[in-house]
Enzyme design. Structure first.
Site, PDB file in Angstrom:
ATOM      1  N   TYR A   1      12.589 -24.959  23.988  1.00 51.91           N
ATOM      2  CA  TYR A   1      13.059 -25.091  25.365  1.00 51.91           C
ATOM      3  C   TYR A   1      13.479 -26.520  25.654  1.00 51.91           C
ATOM      4  O   TYR A   1      13.162 -27.429  24.885  1.00 51.91           O
ATOM      5  CB  TYR A   1      11.979 -24.634  26.352  1.00 51.91           C
TER       6      TYR A   1
ATOM      7  N   LYS B   1      -7.054 -15.522  19.020  1.00 52.26           N
ATOM      8  CA  LYS B   1      -5.937 -14.696  18.514  1.00 52.26           C
ATOM      9  C   LYS B   1      -4.794 -14.772  19.529  1.00 52.26           C
ATOM     10  O   LYS B   1      -4.504 -13.809  20.240  1.00 52.26           O
ATOM     11  CB  LYS B   1      -6.399 -13.258  18.270  1.00 52.26           C
TER      12      LYS B   1
ATOM     13  N   GLU C   1      -7.055 -19.996   5.683  1.00 53.06           N
ATOM     14  CA  GLU C   1      -6.803 -18.551   5.781  1.00 53.06           C
ATOM     15  C   GLU C   1      -5.319 -18.309   5.553  1.00 53.06           C
ATOM     16  O   GLU C   1      -4.558 -19.257   5.336  1.00 53.06           O
ATOM     17  CB  GLU C   1      -7.237 -18.022   7.154  1.00 53.06           C
TER      18      GLU C   1
ATOM     19  N   LEU D   1      -9.250 -17.680  12.200  1.00 51.84           N
ATOM     20  CA  LEU D   1      -9.453 -16.481  13.012  1.00 51.84           C
ATOM     21  C   LEU D   1     -10.615 -15.676  12.424  1.00 51.84           C
ATOM     22  O   LEU D   1     -10.701 -15.511  11.212  1.00 51.84           O
ATOM     23  CB  LEU D   1      -8.179 -15.623  13.004  1.00 51.84           C
TER      24      LEU D   1
END
Ligand code: PLP
Length: 287
Positions: A33, A149, A182, A207
């Site tokens: 943006y 999440k 991860e 997570l």
């Protein structure tokens, strides 16, 4: 006349301006943006903001949705239709609308463009400037909350795209100390040389995978040894097996990391046994 927004080629009343639910900006933060200050209805620092816009877009490999000239026209037209003299004009460009997938769409998509305009009370702004403002400090943690999440998935999307470009299925993030945290959309595991099941502990910035947790519980009932300890990509290559877990992948054997085979480079028995164990468990517990 009320506020007007520009959405993908149309000027629409602000209250009715909508984007598609599978806009990648909405689902993955796969968007950029810019904001220009408006003085007397004119865009300040126009070139500087255009240059940064073009840079941001090119870093994400999103095409300019139209020429700078055409974009200037549309931005100014949105400002004009809103009759705002003092304020800001906001532009958002997302990669576009595509079925949800972290990696970039394989079929060409048109970048999605949204423009909104907001008026500003210049006198209030000057009064604030005359008084000065205060600040508070906060830890630099952008984005250090991978335990949430969130749809702020741009780094995951870029990592997945890098994996795809390298002909791989998944990307593993590696931290400053060289340990795997991860995957872009999964948790990472190895069966180490001693046969221990190793995965990163959830105190790390990862997570908390539900598949990971359920699998750990199933492993415990099976009497398997779990070691929530970090491992490096080198450990994975030297390991007997590696695999990933997630609601999408379930339990998926990993046979190579950065082009180097894990163990003997074939699907191992432990990962497949765990896959079946998880699927059994998942089916039994499904509602
Ligand atoms: N880690 C990340 C970054 C993920 O996006 C996901 C799933 O999407 C996982 C791990 C695995 O989580 P779960 O097993 O809950 O699907």
């Amino acid at each position: 006349m009320g506020r007007v927004a520009y959405v993908n080629g149309r000027f629409v009343p602000h209250g009715q301006a909508v984007v598609h639910i599978e806009d990648r900006g909405y689902q993955l933060a796969d968007a950029v943006y810019e904001v220009w200050a408006l003085f007397g209805g004119r865009m300040a620092d126009a070139a500087g903001h255009f240059e940064r816009l073009e840079r941001s877009l090119s870093e994400l490999k999103i095409a300019m949705p139209m020429s700078r000239q055409a974009l200037t026209f549309v931005l100014k037209e949105t400002v004009r239709r809103n009759r705002v003299r003092e304020g800001t004009v906001y532009l958002q460009v997302s990669r576009g609308v595509a079925p949800r997938d972290h990696a970039f769409p394989t079929a060409p998509v048109r970048p999605a463009v949204v423009i909104t305009v907001r008026g500003l009370d210049r006198a209030a702004s000057e009064a604030r400037a005359a008084k000065g403002v205060t600040v508070v400090t906060t830890p630099e943690n952008r984005w250090g909350r991978c335990d949430i999440k969130t749809v702020g998935l741009l780094p995951n999307a870029l990592a997945k795209q890098a994996a795809r470009e390298a002909g791989a299925y998944e990307a593993w993030f590696v931290d400053d100390l060289g340990f795997v945290t991860e995957g872009a959309s999964s948790n990472a595991w190895i069966v180490d040389q001693d046969g221990r099941l190793r995965t990163r502990d959830t105190n790390a910035n990862i997570l908390r995978g539900v598949t990971r947790k359920t699998l750990i519980e199933s492993m415990q009932t099976e009497g398997l040894m779990i070691d929530e300890r970090p491992f490096t990509p080198g450990d994975a290559i030297a390991a007997r097996e590696a695999f990933i877990t997630g609601a999408g992948s379930l339990v998926l054997p990993v046979i190579a990391v950065d082009g180097r085979p894990v163990g003997d480079g074939s699907v191992g028995p432990v990962a497949m046994r765990l896959r079946n164990l998880y699927i059994e468990h998942a089916i039994a517990g499904a509602i």
